[in-house]
Design a protein around this motif. Structure first.
Motif, PDB file in Angstrom:
ATOM      1  N   SER B 136       0.833  -1.191   0.000  1.00 35.24           N
ATOM      2  CA  SER B 136       0.000   0.000   0.000  1.00 35.24           C
ATOM      3  C   SER B 136       0.872   1.247   0.000  1.00 35.24           C
ATOM      4  O   SER B 136       2.039   1.193   0.381  1.00 35.24           O
ATOM      5  CB  SER B 136      -0.894   0.019   1.242  1.00 35.24           C
ATOM      6  N   ASP B 154      -3.572   4.391  -1.512  1.00 40.74           N
ATOM      7  CA  ASP B 154      -3.705   3.383  -2.555  1.00 40.74           C
ATOM      8  C   ASP B 154      -3.385   2.064  -1.864  1.00 40.74           C
ATOM      9  O   ASP B 154      -2.242   1.806  -1.532  1.00 40.74           O
ATOM     10  CB  ASP B 154      -2.697   3.693  -3.672  1.00 40.74           C
ATOM     11  N   GLU B 156      -4.512  -0.491   1.535  1.00 36.65           N
ATOM     12  CA  GLU B 156      -5.338  -0.600   2.735  1.00 36.65           C
ATOM     13  C   GLU B 156      -4.646   0.000   3.942  1.00 36.65           C
ATOM     14  O   GLU B 156      -3.428  -0.154   4.118  1.00 36.65           O
ATOM     15  CB  GLU B 156      -5.654  -2.072   3.024  1.00 36.65           C
ATOM     16  N   THR B 173      -9.303   8.140  -1.767  1.00 41.69           N
ATOM     17  CA  THR B 173      -8.868   7.050  -2.631  1.00 41.69           C
ATOM     18  C   THR B 173      -9.431   7.363  -4.014  1.00 41.69           C
ATOM     19  O   THR B 173     -10.175   8.323  -4.170  1.00 41.69           O
ATOM     20  CB  THR B 173      -9.409   5.677  -2.165  1.00 41.69           C
ATOM     21  N   GLU B 175     -11.689   5.936  -5.519  1.00 44.01           N
ATOM     22  CA  GLU B 175     -13.125   5.692  -5.618  1.00 44.01           C
ATOM     23  C   GLU B 175     -13.961   6.414  -4.568  1.00 44.01           C
ATOM     24  O   GLU B 175     -15.116   6.725  -4.807  1.00 44.01           O
ATOM     25  CB  GLU B 175     -13.419   4.187  -5.519  1.00 44.01           C
ATOM     26  N   SER B 188      -9.989   0.207   2.635  1.00 49.84           N
ATOM     27  CA  SER B 188      -9.314  -0.732   1.749  1.00 49.84           C
ATOM     28  C   SER B 188      -9.617  -0.373   0.306  1.00 49.84           C
ATOM     29  O   SER B 188     -10.778  -0.326  -0.092  1.00 49.84           O
ATOM     30  CB  SER B 188      -9.778  -2.158   2.032  1.00 49.84           C
ATOM     31  N   SER B 189      -8.581  -0.081  -0.449  1.00 48.90           N
ATOM     32  CA  SER B 189      -8.778   0.380  -1.815  1.00 48.90           C
ATOM     33  C   SER B 189      -7.665  -0.119  -2.708  1.00 48.90           C
ATOM     34  O   SER B 189      -6.963   0.638  -3.340  1.00 48.90           O
ATOM     35  CB  SER B 189      -8.849   1.909  -1.796  1.00 48.90           C
ATOM     36  N   TYR B 190      -7.466  -1.450  -2.739  1.00 46.79           N
ATOM     37  CA  TYR B 190      -6.486  -2.038  -3.642  1.00 46.79           C
ATOM     38  C   TYR B 190      -7.071  -2.026  -5.046  1.00 46.79           C
ATOM     39  O   TYR B 190      -8.207  -2.472  -5.240  1.00 46.79           O
ATOM     40  CB  TYR B 190      -6.177  -3.480  -3.248  1.00 46.79           C
ATOM     41  N   ASN B 191      -6.321  -1.553  -6.010  1.00 43.99           N
ATOM     42  CA  ASN B 191      -6.962  -1.428  -7.321  1.00 43.99           C
ATOM     43  C   ASN B 191      -7.186  -2.761  -8.017  1.00 43.99           C
ATOM     44  O   ASN B 191      -7.932  -2.834  -8.966  1.00 43.99           O
ATOM     45  CB  ASN B 191      -6.245  -0.412  -8.211  1.00 43.99           C
ATOM     46  N   TYR B 195     -13.042  -3.551  -5.522  1.00 36.22           N
ATOM     47  CA  TYR B 195     -13.947  -2.800  -4.665  1.00 36.22           C
ATOM     48  C   TYR B 195     -13.143  -1.919  -3.727  1.00 36.22           C
ATOM     49  O   TYR B 195     -11.958  -2.144  -3.498  1.00 36.22           O
ATOM     50  CB  TYR B 195     -14.849  -3.731  -3.852  1.00 36.22           C
ATOM     51  N   THR B 196     -13.803  -0.884  -3.191  1.00 36.22           N
ATOM     52  CA  THR B 196     -13.216  -0.050  -2.157  1.00 36.22           C
ATOM     53  C   THR B 196     -14.153  -0.107  -0.975  1.00 36.22           C
ATOM     54  O   THR B 196     -15.372  -0.077  -1.157  1.00 36.22           O
ATOM     55  CB  THR B 196     -13.092   1.400  -2.661  1.00 36.22           C
ATOM     56  N   SER B 197     -13.602  -0.192   0.239  1.00 38.92           N
ATOM     57  CA  SER B 197     -14.498  -0.228   1.388  1.00 38.92           C
ATOM     58  C   SER B 197     -13.942   0.584   2.535  1.00 38.92           C
ATOM     59  O   SER B 197     -12.732   0.779   2.651  1.00 38.92           O
ATOM     60  CB  SER B 197     -14.740  -1.668   1.834  1.00 38.92           C
TER      61      SER B 197
END
Lengths: 198, 326
Positions: B136, B154, B156, B173, B175, B188-191, B195-197
């Motif tokens: 990250s 970018d 988590e 992020t 998203e 959490s926003s791993y490309n 999904y982003t949460s």
């Protein structure tokens, strides 16, 4: 925007980090390709480094290039051809290539049986015509798309399809031959191929 | 199926060139005779063997910069991919910073990154703490100056934000944006996760859809906001507050999680590649809790619940439900 395209845009604006990034991304596969043609890793390093030097010198015109990856391969390919021709007058094309050296494959497992099998496969592929080997290497080892291989080799996607199919057929033959020597169950065969350490 | 076509089909499958129609005809071929399945398995084993890495690349980089008379940039390795992602992210939110800050100073950014398997604890200048999960990147204006505390993520991270009622803390992020005053939450926003949460452990947060300002949800502890790839609206659902920051302590917890999602998490934690050989496996879901287990142990435990085979080749793990002929 694809990553390579982003790098090219940054290179165009004179970003040295971007040139570094492009090399990190592309140098390995270009080296394998160049080594396959000139059969010397030292020489291949020189040629690939020249490819990036050319990219930097031409950076103002990079926006004209649609497919960066193929472009890098083609510059590298031409430099290899230049090297392979015996005199200044002679021009060389893909049809004149006598051989293409396939990079050796390694498995993490050190079983001799397995090495033996890889050797057998390698011999089988090595008996293929150079263009067929090159297409196979570009697809399997470099992981290029058929379209990209078609740009680089100047042959149709259909022909590439045939080349790779032919290579696979030979590999399978080699595998079956080996199976006859020491009849392993299919499970064993697969475990050998995958290098299992279960 | 014509016999001579078979190898072309294998080739297209292995080279990832097959379209849906070809997938179907390959499926048809494979179901015809076990022999074909065996063939393809053996070939994909070979196809996936890795070429040994050389250190030639390093020499090419050195040579090229020498030939050009340029100094070699300091950054090396695969870091640049995330660096590029970070730049893209920065561009996409640059407008927001500008509006939020309205200062004429040029922005000097501080950046922290983690490799696979790493978790880093970072103290921010405002007294907040960030735990950055594996693979990250986080960056923020030096000193967190400005009217807002803006950080860019970018990957988590778990945030424990110091209270400052006058200066909201915003996690950006690509998203979503998560706005808070002081609280504990995870983003959490791993490309490559699709999904982003944002999950809330304590306090209160507002989560905004980065692409649509009027779309936002407010969370209370035990709730999470989710934005899946291809979806336009934020979703609110529940989460277990105990699970939110489990990864900080090296624990891995899955609650009814699909195998592909589990595989991605494990890849990041262990720096490995996990390949699911057949699409059927993508439907498998697990609820599990791991602490000190190795990747091999975890996979064999997952393997108990559903019967599949684990093949290991270096750092590459291949999971397959295909049955072997006896």
């Amino acid at each position: 925007m694809p990553l390579l395209q982003q790098m090219v845009l940054r290179i165009q604006s004179g970003d040295e980090q971007a040139l570094h990034d492009l090399m990190q991304e592309m140098a390995d596969e270009l080296l394998l390709f160049a080594t396959g043609l000139v059969k010397s890793s030292k020489l291949a390093e020189e040629i690939v480094s020249d490819t990036f030097v050319k990219i930097w010198h031409k950076k103002r015109k990079l926006h004209e290039i649609r497919d960066v990856k193929s472009y890098l391969y083609i510059i590298t390919r031409n430099a290899c051809f230049n090297h392979l021709r015996s005199s200044k007058e002679e021009l060389i094309s893909l049809d004149d290539i006598q051989d293409f050296q396939l990079p050796a494959m390694h498995s993490s497992d050190r079983e001799s049986f397995q090495e033996e099998m890889l050797e057998l496969i390698h011999q089988a592929i090595d008996s293929l015509p150079p263009k067929c080997k090159m297409a196979f290497s570009l697809a399997k080892i470099q992981g290029l798309r058929y379209k990209e291989i078609s740009n680089i080799m100047g042959i149709s996607v259909n022909t590439i399809n045939n080349h790779i199919a032919k290579a696979l057929e030979l590999i399978l033959e080699a595998l079956n031959e080996h199976k006859d020597l020491t009849p392993p169950s299919s499970k064993k065969l697969l475990s050998i191929m995958l290098g299992i350490t279960l | 199926m014509r016999e001579k076509n078979r190898f072309e089909q294998y080739a297209r499958y292995l080279a990832n060139e097959n379209n849906t129609n070809e997938d179907k005809s390959l499926e048809a071929l494979l179901s015809q005779d076990k022999k074909y399945l065996e063939e393809l398995k053996a070939l994909s084993g070979y196809w996936n063997l890795v070429q040994q890495k050389s250190n030639s690349k390093h020499r090419v980089v050195k040579k090229t910069f020498a030939k050009l008379g340029l100094n070699q940039p300091r950054k090396i390795g695969s870091v640049f991919i995330r660096y590029a992602a970070a730049i893209a992210l920065l561009l996409s939110v640059a407008v927001n910073i500008y509006l939020g800050q309205r200062t004429n100073d040029s922005l000097e950014m501080v950046e922290a990154q983690t490799a696979s398997g790493e978790v880093e604890e970072i103290k921010l200048p405002d007294g907040s703490t960030v735990w950055l999960n594996s693979m990250s990147t986080i960056f923020y204006p030096k000193g967190l100056q400005g009217k807002q505390r803006n950080v860019f993520l970018d990957g988590e991270a778990f945030f424990e934000v110091a209270k400052d009622a006058r200066k909201p803390f915003i996690v950006h992020t690509s998203e979503m944006q998560v706005e808070v005053l002081g609280t504990r939450f995870n983003v959490s926003s791993y490309n490559n996760d699709g999904y982003t949460s944002a999950s809330l452990e304590e306090g209160r947060v507002k989560v905004y859809n980065a692409k649509n300002d009027v779309d936002f949800v407010e969370l209370v502890p035990g709730q999470k906001a989710l934005l899946a790839e291809g979806q336009e609206k934020l979703l609110r659902s529940v989460c277990n507050t105990k699970d939110i920051s489990a990864w900080k302590e090296g624990r891995i917890r899955f609650y009814n999680t699909s195998l592909p999602q589990i595989a991605k998490k494990l890849e990041r934690k262990f720096g490995a590649t996990i390949i699911l050989m057949d699409p059927e496996m993508e439907k498998l879901r697990y609820t599990a809790d791991f602490e000190d287990e190795s990747l091999g142990e975890i996979l064999s435990l997952l393997n108990i619940a559903y019967d599949f085979q684990v093949y290991k080749n270096g750092n590459r793990y291949i999971l397959s439900t295909l049955k072997e002929q006896q």
